[in-house]
Design a protein around this motif. Structure first.
Motif, PDB file in Angstrom:
ATOM      1  N   THR A  59      -7.840  -3.161  -7.194  1.00 39.50           N
ATOM      2  CA  THR A  59      -7.498  -3.793  -5.919  1.00 39.50           C
ATOM      3  C   THR A  59      -6.173  -3.298  -5.337  1.00 39.50           C
ATOM      4  OG1 THR A  59      -6.574  -5.650  -7.182  1.00 39.50           O
ATOM      5  CG2 THR A  59      -8.823  -5.887  -6.379  1.00 39.50           C
ATOM      6  N   TRP A  60      -5.273  -2.799  -6.173  1.00 34.59           N
ATOM      7  CA  TRP A  60      -4.014  -2.288  -5.629  1.00 34.59           C
ATOM      8  C   TRP A  60      -4.266  -1.115  -4.695  1.00 34.59           C
ATOM      9  CZ3 TRP A  60      -1.831   2.573  -6.263  1.00 34.59           C
ATOM     10  CH2 TRP A  60      -2.425   3.407  -7.217  1.00 34.59           C
ATOM     11  N   GLN A  61      -5.292  -0.323  -4.981  1.00 37.22           N
ATOM     12  CA  GLN A  61      -5.619   0.805  -4.107  1.00 37.22           C
ATOM     13  C   GLN A  61      -6.165   0.316  -2.775  1.00 37.22           C
ATOM     14  OE1 GLN A  61      -8.013   3.828  -5.944  1.00 37.22           O
ATOM     15  NE2 GLN A  61      -6.742   3.937  -7.782  1.00 37.22           N
ATOM     16  N   PHE A  62      -6.931  -0.800  -2.776  1.00 41.57           N
ATOM     17  CA  PHE A  62      -7.475  -1.331  -1.528  1.00 41.57           C
ATOM     18  C   PHE A  62      -6.345  -1.830  -0.622  1.00 41.57           C
ATOM     19  CE2 PHE A  62     -10.959  -3.038  -4.573  1.00 41.57           C
ATOM     20  CZ  PHE A  62     -11.330  -1.740  -4.877  1.00 41.57           C
ATOM     21  N   ILE A  63      -5.364  -2.501  -1.244  1.00 38.41           N
ATOM     22  CA  ILE A  63      -4.253  -3.037  -0.458  1.00 38.41           C
ATOM     23  C   ILE A  63      -3.426  -1.906   0.143  1.00 38.41           C
ATOM     24  CG2 ILE A  63      -2.088  -4.321  -0.620  1.00 38.41           C
ATOM     25  CD1 ILE A  63      -3.464  -6.119  -2.671  1.00 38.41           C
ATOM     26  N   VAL A  64      -3.167  -0.867  -0.642  1.00 36.89           N
ATOM     27  CA  VAL A  64      -2.407   0.281  -0.130  1.00 36.89           C
ATOM     28  C   VAL A  64      -3.190   0.993   0.962  1.00 36.89           C
ATOM     29  CG1 VAL A  64      -1.523   2.564  -0.741  1.00 36.89           C
ATOM     30  CG2 VAL A  64      -1.062   0.612  -2.232  1.00 36.89           C
ATOM     31  N   ARG A  65      -4.496   1.153   0.770  1.00 44.00           N
ATOM     32  CA  ARG A  65      -5.314   1.918   1.722  1.00 44.00           C
ATOM     33  C   ARG A  65      -5.507   1.164   3.033  1.00 44.00           C
ATOM     34  NH1 ARG A  65      -9.198   6.053   1.516  1.00 44.00           N
ATOM     35  NH2 ARG A  65     -10.924   5.840   2.988  1.00 44.00           N
ATOM     36  N   TRP A  66      -5.969  -0.093   2.967  1.00 41.67           N
ATOM     37  CA  TRP A  66      -6.286  -0.837   4.185  1.00 41.67           C
ATOM     38  C   TRP A  66      -5.119  -1.675   4.690  1.00 41.67           C
ATOM     39  CZ3 TRP A  66     -10.851  -1.687   0.665  1.00 41.67           C
ATOM     40  CH2 TRP A  66     -11.810  -0.683   0.855  1.00 41.67           C
ATOM     41  N   GLY A  67      -4.203  -2.043   3.821  1.00 32.85           N
ATOM     42  CA  GLY A  67      -3.026  -2.765   4.276  1.00 32.85           C
ATOM     43  C   GLY A  67      -2.067  -1.882   5.034  1.00 32.85           C
ATOM     44  N   ALA A  68      -2.019  -0.587   4.663  1.00 28.80           N
ATOM     45  CA  ALA A  68      -1.118   0.352   5.333  1.00 28.80           C
ATOM     46  C   ALA A  68      -1.709   0.928   6.595  1.00 28.80           C
ATOM     47  CB  ALA A  68      -0.753   1.494   4.381  1.00 28.80           C
ATOM     48  N   ASN A  69      -3.028   1.163   6.597  1.00 28.92           N
ATOM     49  CA  ASN A  69      -3.657   1.879   7.706  1.00 28.92           C
ATOM     50  C   ASN A  69      -4.568   1.001   8.543  1.00 28.92           C
ATOM     51  OD1 ASN A  69      -2.519   4.378   6.979  1.00 28.92           O
ATOM     52  ND2 ASN A  69      -4.059   4.637   5.386  1.00 28.92           N
ATOM     53  N   GLY A  70      -4.568  -0.305   8.278  1.00 26.72           N
ATOM     54  CA  GLY A  70      -5.421  -1.191   9.062  1.00 26.72           C
ATOM     55  C   GLY A  70      -4.869  -1.400  10.455  1.00 26.72           C
ATOM     56  N   GLU A  71      -5.713  -1.958  11.302  1.00 27.33           N
ATOM     57  CA  GLU A  71      -5.303  -2.198  12.679  1.00 27.33           C
ATOM     58  C   GLU A  71      -4.836  -3.647  12.819  1.00 27.33           C
ATOM     59  OE1 GLU A  71      -8.552  -1.246  15.163  1.00 27.33           O
ATOM     60  OE2 GLU A  71      -8.600   0.879  14.633  1.00 27.33           O
ATOM     61  N   GLY A  72      -3.715  -3.841  13.482  1.00 25.91           N
ATOM     62  CA  GLY A  72      -3.226  -5.178  13.719  1.00 25.91           C
ATOM     63  C   GLY A  72      -2.264  -5.642  12.644  1.00 25.91           C
ATOM     64  N   SER A  73      -1.576  -6.762  12.948  1.00 23.17           N
ATOM     65  CA  SER A  73      -0.554  -7.270  12.042  1.00 23.17           C
ATOM     66  C   SER A  73      -1.145  -7.972  10.834  1.00 23.17           C
ATOM     67  CB  SER A  73       0.354  -8.243  12.801  1.00 23.17           C
ATOM     68  OG  SER A  73      -0.418  -9.317  13.333  1.00 23.17           O
ATOM     69  N   ASP A  74      -2.446  -8.317  10.865  1.00 22.52           N
ATOM     70  CA  ASP A  74      -3.079  -9.041   9.768  1.00 22.52           C
ATOM     71  C   ASP A  74      -3.717  -8.105   8.750  1.00 22.52           C
ATOM     72  OD1 ASP A  74      -2.392 -11.448  10.957  1.00 22.52           O
ATOM     73  OD2 ASP A  74      -4.249 -11.556  12.121  1.00 22.52           O
ATOM     74  N   ALA A  75      -3.446  -6.812   8.852  1.00 20.76           N
ATOM     75  CA  ALA A  75      -4.108  -5.847   7.964  1.00 20.76           C
ATOM     76  C   ALA A  75      -3.808  -6.145   6.496  1.00 20.76           C
ATOM     77  CB  ALA A  75      -3.674  -4.424   8.315  1.00 20.76           C
ATOM     78  N   ALA A  76      -2.538  -6.381   6.191  1.00 23.40           N
ATOM     79  CA  ALA A  76      -2.162  -6.633   4.802  1.00 23.40           C
ATOM     80  C   ALA A  76      -2.779  -7.928   4.289  1.00 23.40           C
ATOM     81  CB  ALA A  76      -0.643  -6.675   4.664  1.00 23.40           C
ATOM     82  N   ALA A  77      -2.783  -8.971   5.133  1.00 25.18           N
ATOM     83  CA  ALA A  77      -3.355 -10.261   4.727  1.00 25.18           C
ATOM     84  C   ALA A  77      -4.848 -10.143   4.472  1.00 25.18           C
ATOM     85  CB  ALA A  77      -3.091 -11.306   5.802  1.00 25.18           C
ATOM     86  N   GLU A  78      -5.553  -9.406   5.321  1.00 24.85           N
ATOM     87  CA  GLU A  78      -6.994  -9.244   5.137  1.00 24.85           C
ATOM     88  C   GLU A  78      -7.311  -8.413   3.905  1.00 24.85           C
ATOM     89  OE1 GLU A  78      -8.398  -7.616   8.787  1.00 24.85           O
ATOM     90  OE2 GLU A  78      -8.240  -9.521   9.886  1.00 24.85           O
TER      91      GLU A  78
END
Length: 424
Positions: A59-78
């Motif tokens: 899961t740490w890879q998912f957070i780094v991948r989508w939390g860093a490159n997601g769209e919007g301010s809620d990327a890390a939370a999602e």
């Protein structure tokens, strides 16, 4: 590169503390329990780590991948909500798997019946102590100093627990309890540290939100999970099978050789954990960063193997005692395997950061399965040294595969990109 080396410095500092304190509990456990008793202890720990490795998602890879490159301010939370939901699935599936493996253990592992409940309990503790998600949150925020401080709790509790076990409960149960306490303590420390850096929004828990935004989400999840499981299979399952084919004494000796000789594997994990966030954030320079790290790793690997050759026999005598002296060459071979993995760590991270986690899984899968299939023959041929050669062969084939996959990835990029317009 400056931030990368700073982050690696914090991680390596934590590994250094872990390595020194690990020698304390290793020396106490081996000298107190003896070759066969330490084999029972090693079987329980390896089974718990194997179950956790198979059930746990990276899961740490998912957070780094989508939390860093997601769209919007809620990327890390999602991304965090998705990761925690997967952790819950891991615990449920893992407990069911633990029950089956623990109660069938006497059929395939050198474990006495009176240790079965202890084995199951340690597996459950390992599962509820999964800490990949808070680790990912700290890396997303480049809080490597905080992560190092939190992770230092584990070796401190483990070494302290080993001293208490040596004094008050010098049995397999005592040392396993010390190990279990350290797992719980470090998980709590990391969750507290992560919550201070990033607010944990439990309303964002969902197994569907991230996949709805990223079409390749489940492929990435399954690929990284399978790759992580294969890494576990290449180490913990192999250790367990050494006990299956060779008995408790061989398992105990091989475990010591593996822990001392493959200290570089921990270093390889440190390199990959530090480099992946940088590769995700700096995609244009990812290839150059990976190349530099591979070159540095090669030098470090050669030095470490030379140290194992010159001081390994002395280290076995001082730490484990005379009973373990016969595992020197197995330790050296495993050190070479660790050096190979060290070079391959940045190459594997490059594939994952480029969205080729499924390729990394396939490249890792074939050599690992081959090593497991040939393990019985290797042990019959040359005991612990044969098992160590199986590990070395698996690591070498995997790293060569990573290199070939990266070359093919570059070739694809060249073919796809249009030619620049010519001047008229």
């Amino acid at each position: 590169m400056k931030r990368l080396f700073t982050n690696m410095g914090w991680l390596l500092g934590g590994r250094g503390i872990n390595a020194v304190l690990s020698l304390v509990y290793l020396a106490l456990a081996t000298r107190t329990l003896g070759l066969e008793g330490f084999g029972h202890f090693a079987a329980i720990v390896a089974l718990g780590q194997a179950v956790t490795g198979f059930a746990n998602f990276q899961t740490w890879q998912f957070i780094v991948r989508w939390g860093a490159n997601g769209e919007g301010s809620d990327a890390a939370a999602e991304a965090t909500g998705f990761a925690i939901a997967l952790d819950m699935v891991s615990v449920v599936v893992g407990i069911a798997l633990s029950a089956v493996l623990a109660w069938t253990a006497p059929l395939w592992l050198p474990l006495p019946d009176d240790l079965l409940w202890l084995t199951f309990g340690y597996c459950v503790v390992s599962l509820i102590s999964i800490r990949s998600t808070p680790t990912g949150l700290l890396r997303l925020n480049f809080a490597y100093a905080t992560a190092t401080a939190a992770e230092a709790v584990q070796p401190i509790i483990r070494a302290s627990g080993a001293v208490l076990a040596w004094v008050f409960m010098p049995t397999v149960t005592g040392f396993v309890l010390a190990y279990a306490a350290s797992e719980i303590a470090v998980a709590l420390a990391l969750w507290v540290a992560a919550a201070r850096k990033e607010r944990i929004d439990f309303s964002a828990l969902s197994l569907t939100r991230i996949p709805a935004q990223h079409r390749d989400a489940w492929r990435f999840v399954l690929s990284t999970n399978f790759s992580g499981s294969l890494t576990i299979a290449g180490k913990q399952v192999l250790i367990l099978l050494v006990g299956t084919f060779g008995g408790a004494a061989l398992l105990g000796g091989f475990r010591v050789a593996s822990q001392l000789g493959q200290a570089l594997i921990a270093l390889a994990k440190t390199v990959s954990k530090a480099i992946l966030p940088e590769l995700v954030h700096a995609r244009d320079n990812a290839l150059e960063i990976a190349r530099r790290m591979a070159n540095i790793a090669l030098v470090g690997g050669v030095i470490a193997v030379l140290v194992a050759l010159m001081f390994g026999r002395w280290g076995l005598d001082v730490i484990a005692g005379d009973e373990f002296r016969g595992f020197y060459w197995a330790m050296v071979i495993l050190a070479i395997a660790g050096a190979v993995e060290l070079v391959g760590a940045s190459l594997e991270s490059l594939l994952v950061s480029a969205g080729r986690a499924h390729v990394a899984f396939i490249v890792r899968a074939i050599p690992t399965l081959l090593a497991l299939v040939l393990l019985d023959t290797a042990i019959d041929w040359n005991g612990a040294k044969g098992a160590a050669f199986a590990v070395l062969g698996s690591s070498s084939l995997a790293v060569v595969g990573f290199y070939v996959a990266i070359l093919n990835m570059q070739q694809i990029r060249i073919v796809v990109e249009p030619d620049p317009p010519t001047e008229r």
